[in-house]
Design a protein around this motif. Structure first.
Motif, mmCIF file in Angstrom:
data_model
loop_
_atom_site.group_PDB
_atom_site.id
_atom_site.type_symbol
_atom_site.label_atom_id
_atom_site.label_comp_id
_atom_site.label_asym_id
_atom_site.label_seq_id
_atom_site.Cartn_x
_atom_site.Cartn_y
_atom_site.Cartn_z
ATOM 1 N N ARG A 111 8.214 -4.795 8.089
ATOM 2 C CA ARG A 111 7.311 -5.085 9.210
ATOM 3 C C ARG A 111 6.276 -3.965 9.354
ATOM 4 N NH1 ARG A 111 10.722 -6.240 13.334
ATOM 5 N NH2 ARG A 111 10.380 -8.444 13.005
ATOM 6 N N VAL A 112 6.713 -2.721 9.203
ATOM 7 C CA VAL A 112 5.800 -1.575 9.294
ATOM 8 C C VAL A 112 4.772 -1.635 8.175
ATOM 9 C CG1 VAL A 112 5.673 0.951 9.124
ATOM 10 C CG2 VAL A 112 7.496 -0.118 10.471
ATOM 11 N N THR A 113 5.211 -1.941 6.971
ATOM 12 C CA THR A 113 4.293 -2.051 5.837
ATOM 13 C C THR A 113 3.264 -3.141 6.076
ATOM 14 O OG1 THR A 113 6.048 -1.289 4.353
ATOM 15 C CG2 THR A 113 4.165 -2.372 3.339
ATOM 16 N N ASP A 114 3.695 -4.262 6.605
ATOM 17 C CA ASP A 114 2.777 -5.365 6.897
ATOM 18 C C ASP A 114 1.734 -4.951 7.934
ATOM 19 O OD1 ASP A 114 1.905 -8.189 6.834
ATOM 20 O OD2 ASP A 114 2.651 -8.161 8.900
ATOM 21 N N LEU A 115 2.167 -4.288 9.000
ATOM 22 C CA LEU A 115 1.214 -3.824 10.025
ATOM 23 C C LEU A 115 0.204 -2.834 9.443
ATOM 24 C CD1 LEU A 115 3.544 -3.339 13.104
ATOM 25 C CD2 LEU A 115 1.675 -4.961 12.879
ATOM 26 N N PHE A 116 0.700 -1.927 8.620
ATOM 27 C CA PHE A 116 -0.194 -0.943 8.004
ATOM 28 C C PHE A 116 -1.197 -1.623 7.074
ATOM 29 C CE2 PHE A 116 2.726 3.045 8.295
ATOM 30 C CZ PHE A 116 2.600 3.030 9.664
ATOM 31 N N GLN A 117 -0.713 -2.562 6.264
ATOM 32 C CA GLN A 117 -1.596 -3.245 5.307
ATOM 33 C C GLN A 117 -2.713 -3.991 6.038
ATOM 34 O OE1 GLN A 117 -1.584 -3.996 1.828
ATOM 35 N NE2 GLN A 117 0.125 -2.665 1.273
ATOM 36 N N THR A 118 -2.355 -4.751 7.063
ATOM 37 C CA THR A 118 -3.386 -5.526 7.770
ATOM 38 C C THR A 118 -4.389 -4.614 8.465
ATOM 39 O OG1 THR A 118 -1.918 -5.749 9.679
ATOM 40 C CG2 THR A 118 -1.950 -7.560 8.099
ATOM 41 N N TYR A 119 -3.939 -3.486 8.983
ATOM 42 C CA TYR A 119 -4.879 -2.569 9.634
ATOM 43 C C TYR A 119 -5.763 -1.880 8.594
ATOM 44 C CZ TYR A 119 -6.842 1.385 12.072
ATOM 45 O OH TYR A 119 -7.713 2.311 12.578
ATOM 46 N N LEU A 120 -5.179 -1.413 7.509
ATOM 47 C CA LEU A 120 -5.942 -0.669 6.500
ATOM 48 C C LEU A 120 -6.996 -1.548 5.824
ATOM 49 C CD1 LEU A 120 -3.077 1.425 4.869
ATOM 50 C CD2 LEU A 120 -4.849 2.242 6.432
ATOM 51 N N ARG A 121 -6.737 -2.844 5.685
ATOM 52 C CA ARG A 121 -7.704 -3.741 5.058
ATOM 53 C C ARG A 121 -8.938 -3.953 5.918
ATOM 54 N NH1 ARG A 121 -6.212 -6.846 0.683
ATOM 55 N NH2 ARG A 121 -7.639 -8.470 1.352
ATOM 56 N N GLU A 122 -8.885 -3.644 7.198
ATOM 57 C CA GLU A 122 -10.027 -3.783 8.095
ATOM 58 C C GLU A 122 -10.942 -2.557 8.082
ATOM 59 O OE1 GLU A 122 -8.424 -4.471 11.949
ATOM 60 O OE2 GLU A 122 -7.438 -6.322 11.381
ATOM 61 N N LEU A 123 -10.512 -1.476 7.450
ATOM 62 C CA LEU A 123 -11.281 -0.228 7.467
ATOM 63 C C LEU A 123 -12.463 -0.275 6.517
ATOM 64 C CD1 LEU A 123 -8.387 2.391 7.459
ATOM 65 C CD2 LEU A 123 -9.780 1.681 9.398
ATOM 66 N N ARG A 124 -13.482 0.485 6.889
ATOM 67 C CA ARG A 124 -14.634 0.708 6.010
ATOM 68 C C ARG A 124 -14.517 2.122 5.444
ATOM 69 N NH1 ARG A 124 -16.603 -1.510 10.729
ATOM 70 N NH2 ARG A 124 -17.129 0.568 11.452
ATOM 71 N N PRO A 125 -15.142 2.411 4.320
ATOM 72 C CA PRO A 125 -15.072 3.774 3.768
ATOM 73 C C PRO A 125 -15.588 4.835 4.752
ATOM 74 C CG PRO A 125 -15.931 2.277 2.121
ATOM 75 C CD PRO A 125 -15.825 1.498 3.395
ATOM 76 N N THR A 126 -16.549 4.477 5.587
ATOM 77 C CA THR A 126 -17.070 5.458 6.551
ATOM 78 C C THR A 126 -16.048 5.783 7.637
ATOM 79 O OG1 THR A 126 -18.084 3.665 7.815
ATOM 80 C CG2 THR A 126 -19.470 4.790 6.187
ATOM 81 N N ASP A 127 -15.079 4.903 7.874
ATOM 82 C CA ASP A 127 -14.039 5.172 8.873
ATOM 83 C C ASP A 127 -13.116 6.308 8.441
ATOM 84 O OD1 ASP A 127 -14.981 3.107 10.448
ATOM 85 O OD2 ASP A 127 -13.582 1.634 9.614
ATOM 86 N N LEU A 128 -13.092 6.610 7.158
ATOM 87 C CA LEU A 128 -12.182 7.621 6.619
ATOM 88 C C LEU A 128 -12.870 8.948 6.331
ATOM 89 C CD1 LEU A 128 -10.330 5.252 4.147
ATOM 90 C CD2 LEU A 128 -9.562 5.999 6.403
#
Length: 165
Positions: A111-128
Motif C-alpha cells: 500500500r505504501v509503495t502504491d501511494l508513493f508511486q502515484t504521488y511520484l508520477r505526478e511530479l515534474r523535474p522542477t519539483d525536485l
C-alpha cells in the motif's frame, strides 16, 4: 604656630592624597579580583557543575530507531509535450521509533509503495530542484505514509538514492 598649622595640614593633605590613591588602587584591584573570581565560579557552575547533575538525573539512553526498506521505485516524471521523458529512481527507507512496529508495518508495504508511486508520477523535474524540493518531497511522502499506516507512525522518510535522468 599659625604658620606651622597650615604646613602640617598641607603635609597631611599631601600624605593623605597618596594614601587615598593607594586605597583607590587597592579597591579597584579587589573589585577586579572579585569579578574574575565570580566569573570563574559562574563558569564552573553553569558549564562544569551543571553537566554532572544532568548525567545523574537522565534516563537511560533512548533505543536506536529501526528502519524498514521500501522496494526501489522508478517512475516517469510529468513533462511538457514534445520534451524527452525524464525518469526518477528512488531508494527509500522508513525510520520507525520502535522495533516492535516493524512487523506491523511490513504487511502494509505494498500500500505504501502504491501511494508513493502515484504521488511520484505526478511530479515534474522542477519539483525536485534543490534541497528545498527534496525537503518538500520528504515531507509529503512522510505525510502519506503516516496516513496509510495509521495508527502506526513513521518518524521520517529517508532517501538512500535519488536519480533524475
Amino acid at each position: 604656630m599659625a604658620d606651622n598649622e597650615p604646613a602640617d595640614g598641607a603635609t597631611e593633605g599631601a600624605d593623605g592624597a597618596p594614601s587615598k590613591k593607594g586605597k583607590l588602587k587597592l579597591i579597584i584591584a579587589a573589585v577586579g579580583f572579585l569579578a574574575i573570581l565570580g566569573g570563574g565560579a559562574g563558569w564552573f557552575f553553569f558549564m562544569r557543575g551543571g553537566h554532572g547533575e544532568e548525567t545523574h538525573a537522565e534516563a537511560p539512553p533512548p533505543k536506536p530507531p529501526s528502519f524498514v526498506e521500501v522496494p526501489d521505485m522508478m517512475v516517469n516524471l510529468v513533462g511538457a509535450p514534445g520534451e524527452r521523458v525524464q525518469y526518477l529512481k528512488v531508494k527509500i527507507v522508513l525510520e520507525i521509533k520502535e522495533e516492535k512496529q516493524v512487523e506491523t508495518i511490513k504487511p502494509s508495504l505494498p500500500r505504501v509503495t502504491d501511494l508513493f508511486q502515484t504521488y511520484l508520477r505526478e511530479l515534474r523535474p522542477t519539483d525536485l530542484n534543490g534541497s528545498a524540493g527534496l525537503f518538500r518531497l520528504k515531507e509529503e511522502l512522510t505525510k502519506r505514509v503516516n496516513a496509510a499506516l495509521s495508527p502506526n507512525q513513521v518518524s521520517a522518510v529517508l532517501f538512500k538514492e535519488i536519480l533524475v535522468q
